[in-house]
Write a protein that holds these residues in place. Structure first.
Motif, mmCIF file in Angstrom:
data_model
loop_
_atom_site.group_PDB
_atom_site.id
_atom_site.type_symbol
_atom_site.label_atom_id
_atom_site.label_comp_id
_atom_site.label_asym_id
_atom_site.label_seq_id
_atom_site.Cartn_x
_atom_site.Cartn_y
_atom_site.Cartn_z
ATOM 1 N N ALA A 175 0.843 -1.191 0.000
ATOM 2 C CA ALA A 175 0.000 0.000 0.000
ATOM 3 C C ALA A 175 0.880 1.243 0.000
ATOM 4 C CB ALA A 175 -0.882 0.004 1.249
ATOM 5 N N ALA A 176 0.329 2.350 -0.498
ATOM 6 C CA ALA A 176 1.033 3.629 -0.414
ATOM 7 C C ALA A 176 1.278 3.923 1.055
ATOM 8 C CB ALA A 176 0.178 4.727 -1.033
ATOM 9 N N GLY A 177 2.487 4.319 1.382
ATOM 10 C CA GLY A 177 2.795 4.669 2.764
ATOM 11 C C GLY A 177 3.065 3.476 3.664
ATOM 12 N N SER A 178 3.164 2.272 3.067
ATOM 13 C CA SER A 178 3.417 1.097 3.926
ATOM 14 C C SER A 178 4.922 0.943 4.180
ATOM 15 C CB SER A 178 2.850 -0.169 3.296
ATOM 16 O OG SER A 178 3.478 -0.424 2.060
ATOM 17 N N VAL A 179 5.220 0.294 5.279
ATOM 18 C CA VAL A 179 6.610 0.007 5.629
ATOM 19 C C VAL A 179 6.884 -1.431 5.217
ATOM 20 C CG1 VAL A 179 8.265 -0.207 7.526
ATOM 21 C CG2 VAL A 179 6.433 1.518 7.642
ATOM 22 N N GLU A 180 7.860 -1.619 4.324
ATOM 23 C CA GLU A 180 8.170 -2.988 3.897
ATOM 24 C C GLU A 180 9.168 -3.607 4.861
ATOM 25 O OE1 GLU A 180 8.340 -3.836 -0.313
ATOM 26 O OE2 GLU A 180 10.095 -5.098 0.007
ATOM 27 N N LEU A 181 8.852 -4.812 5.301
ATOM 28 C CA LEU A 181 9.681 -5.480 6.302
ATOM 29 C C LEU A 181 10.032 -6.875 5.794
ATOM 30 C CD1 LEU A 181 10.642 -4.655 9.095
ATOM 31 C CD2 LEU A 181 8.569 -5.609 10.070
ATOM 32 N N ASP A 182 11.328 -7.113 5.527
ATOM 33 C CA ASP A 182 11.763 -8.427 5.053
ATOM 34 C C ASP A 182 12.067 -9.299 6.268
ATOM 35 O OD1 ASP A 182 12.988 -10.650 3.977
ATOM 36 O OD2 ASP A 182 14.102 -9.505 2.470
ATOM 37 N N THR A 183 11.302 -10.373 6.418
ATOM 38 C CA THR A 183 11.428 -11.206 7.623
ATOM 39 C C THR A 183 12.412 -12.364 7.449
ATOM 40 O OG1 THR A 183 9.610 -12.734 7.070
ATOM 41 C CG2 THR A 183 9.017 -10.678 8.171
ATOM 42 N N THR A 184 13.043 -12.457 6.260
ATOM 43 C CA THR A 184 14.005 -13.529 6.027
ATOM 44 C C THR A 184 15.127 -13.435 7.063
ATOM 45 O OG1 THR A 184 13.577 -13.240 3.672
ATOM 46 C CG2 THR A 184 15.418 -14.674 4.263
ATOM 47 N N LEU A 186 14.968 -13.292 10.182
ATOM 48 C CA LEU A 186 14.597 -12.670 11.462
ATOM 49 C C LEU A 186 13.751 -13.657 12.274
ATOM 50 C CD1 LEU A 186 13.454 -9.031 10.505
ATOM 51 C CD2 LEU A 186 15.710 -9.787 11.268
ATOM 52 N N THR A 187 13.831 -13.558 13.593
ATOM 53 C CA THR A 187 12.949 -14.369 14.432
ATOM 54 C C THR A 187 11.591 -13.661 14.508
ATOM 55 O OG1 THR A 187 13.501 -13.210 16.474
ATOM 56 C CG2 THR A 187 14.909 -15.084 15.863
ATOM 57 N N ILE A 188 10.582 -14.420 14.913
ATOM 58 C CA ILE A 188 9.247 -13.836 15.081
ATOM 59 C C ILE A 188 9.331 -12.635 16.034
ATOM 60 C CG2 ILE A 188 6.898 -14.244 15.945
ATOM 61 C CD1 ILE A 188 7.432 -15.896 13.512
ATOM 62 N N ASP A 189 10.055 -12.834 17.150
ATOM 63 C CA ASP A 189 10.148 -11.775 18.157
ATOM 64 C C ASP A 189 10.758 -10.495 17.588
ATOM 65 O OD1 ASP A 189 8.890 -13.066 20.170
ATOM 66 O OD2 ASP A 189 10.719 -13.793 21.154
ATOM 67 N N GLN A 190 11.764 -10.651 16.732
ATOM 68 C CA GLN A 190 12.402 -9.468 16.134
ATOM 69 C C GLN A 190 11.408 -8.701 15.258
ATOM 70 O OE1 GLN A 190 15.723 -11.644 14.387
ATOM 71 N NE2 GLN A 190 17.166 -10.534 15.693
ATOM 72 N N VAL A 191 10.604 -9.463 14.512
ATOM 73 C CA VAL A 191 9.622 -8.813 13.634
ATOM 74 C C VAL A 191 8.537 -8.136 14.477
ATOM 75 C CG1 VAL A 191 7.997 -9.144 11.729
ATOM 76 C CG2 VAL A 191 10.049 -10.569 11.858
ATOM 77 N N VAL A 192 8.080 -8.847 15.507
ATOM 78 C CA VAL A 192 7.030 -8.301 16.382
ATOM 79 C C VAL A 192 7.531 -7.019 17.059
ATOM 80 C CG1 VAL A 192 5.648 -8.737 18.456
ATOM 81 C CG2 VAL A 192 5.913 -10.529 16.741
ATOM 82 N N ASP A 193 8.775 -7.044 17.565
ATOM 83 C CA ASP A 193 9.366 -5.856 18.202
ATOM 84 C C ASP A 193 9.342 -4.662 17.259
ATOM 85 O OD1 ASP A 193 9.920 -7.177 20.524
ATOM 86 O OD2 ASP A 193 12.055 -7.502 20.099
ATOM 87 N N ARG A 194 9.739 -4.938 16.016
ATOM 88 C CA ARG A 194 9.828 -3.857 15.022
ATOM 89 C C ARG A 194 8.442 -3.254 14.773
ATOM 90 N NH1 ARG A 194 11.507 -0.142 12.583
ATOM 91 N NH2 ARG A 194 11.864 0.064 10.368
ATOM 92 N N VAL A 195 7.420 -4.122 14.620
ATOM 93 C CA VAL A 195 6.069 -3.611 14.337
ATOM 94 C C VAL A 195 5.530 -2.842 15.551
ATOM 95 C CG1 VAL A 195 3.682 -4.239 13.716
ATOM 96 C CG2 VAL A 195 5.600 -5.465 12.672
ATOM 97 N N VAL A 196 5.790 -3.375 16.747
ATOM 98 C CA VAL A 196 5.328 -2.697 17.971
ATOM 99 C C VAL A 196 6.009 -1.325 18.095
ATOM 100 C CG1 VAL A 196 5.398 -2.796 20.505
ATOM 101 C CG2 VAL A 196 4.656 -4.798 19.198
ATOM 102 N N ASP A 197 7.309 -1.254 17.764
ATOM 103 C CA ASP A 197 8.033 0.027 17.799
ATOM 104 C C ASP A 197 7.432 1.014 16.812
ATOM 105 O OD1 ASP A 197 9.708 -0.947 19.698
ATOM 106 O OD2 ASP A 197 11.442 -1.253 18.365
#
Ligand code: DC
Length: 204
Positions: A175-184, A186-197
């Motif tokens: 989507a326009a304005g979305s943040v792309e996050l490559d989870t390759t 990364l642990t689940i916790d690292q991804v969750v931390d990033r989204v929560v931040d």
């Protein structure tokens, strides 16, 4: 607040969305479960896809109920994945399900996950995340979850990716304005931390 999490199958959307919702005390919306419930209903009893989508009473929560019946496990079968991907190309079905999703998101705090949450369902979401991951890693994750060989998953996944990204209506794209996050890698916790931040930053 609405957090939209989109991306292809196996990028980690469900696990991440569920965990983010739990951390923040938000409600989790699994929009794919709706397409799966419609796909299952069509496999079981046929009929016109749009009519089935309009009439089917779908309840999401700990369990997924379709017309009062618990279909939580049944909607995860491979043939239902295929049926859901097919039915998701139908514009009338999408319109029905998007309306149901918007009605839910109208009140409260949500983490909504799918393919078109940031582009169509909730373009005004305060945070839009597009999760991606290397196809081989996505297939490995799905295979481990389902207990089947990664090669089989990789084949089905390529087919569904093609169907989801090339369909005429609401194709999968960031989507326009979305943040792309490559989870390759990364642990689940690292991804969750990033989204929560990210969510904390948007809220501030
Ligand atoms: O995320 P999932 O694998 O449970 O989704 C099942 C199918 O539904 C998948 O082929 C993509 C489609 N889908 C969609 O088109 N739009 C959504 N918001 C969610 C899922």
């Amino acid at each position: 607040m609405v957090i939209a999490i989109d991306g292809p199958a196996g990028a980690g959307k469900s696990t991440v969305a569920r965990a983010v919702a739990q951390r923040l005390g938000f409600t989790y919306l699994d929009s794919g479960a709706m397409y799966r419930a419609v796909g299952l209903a069509l496999l079981e009893r046929g009929g016109a896809a749009s009519e089935v989508a309009a009439a089917l009473e779908i309840e999401l929560g700990e369990r997924v109920l379709a017309d009062g019946r618990d279909v939580t496990e049944a909607i995860r079968a491979p043939e239902v994945s295929e049926a859901a991907s097919k039915v998701a190309t139908n514009q009338a079905v999408r319109a029905e399900l998007v309306a149901k999703q918007r009605a839910l998101l109208a009140g409260g705090d949500w983490v909504a996950e799918g393919r078109d949450i940031g582009t169509v369902v909730a373009p005004d979401a305060e945070l839009k995340v597009f999760l991606v991951a290397d196809p081989a890693e996505r297939a490995r994750r799905r295979a481990a979850e389902l207990g089947v060989p990664a090669e089989t998953v990789l084949r089905d996944q390529a087919l569904r990716d093609a169907q989801d990204t090339s369909r005429e209506h609401s194709p999968l794209r960031p989507a326009a304005g979305s943040v792309e996050l490559d989870t390759t890698g990364l642990t689940i916790d690292q991804v969750v931390d990033r989204v929560v931040d990210l969510a904390a930053a948007r809220r501030a």
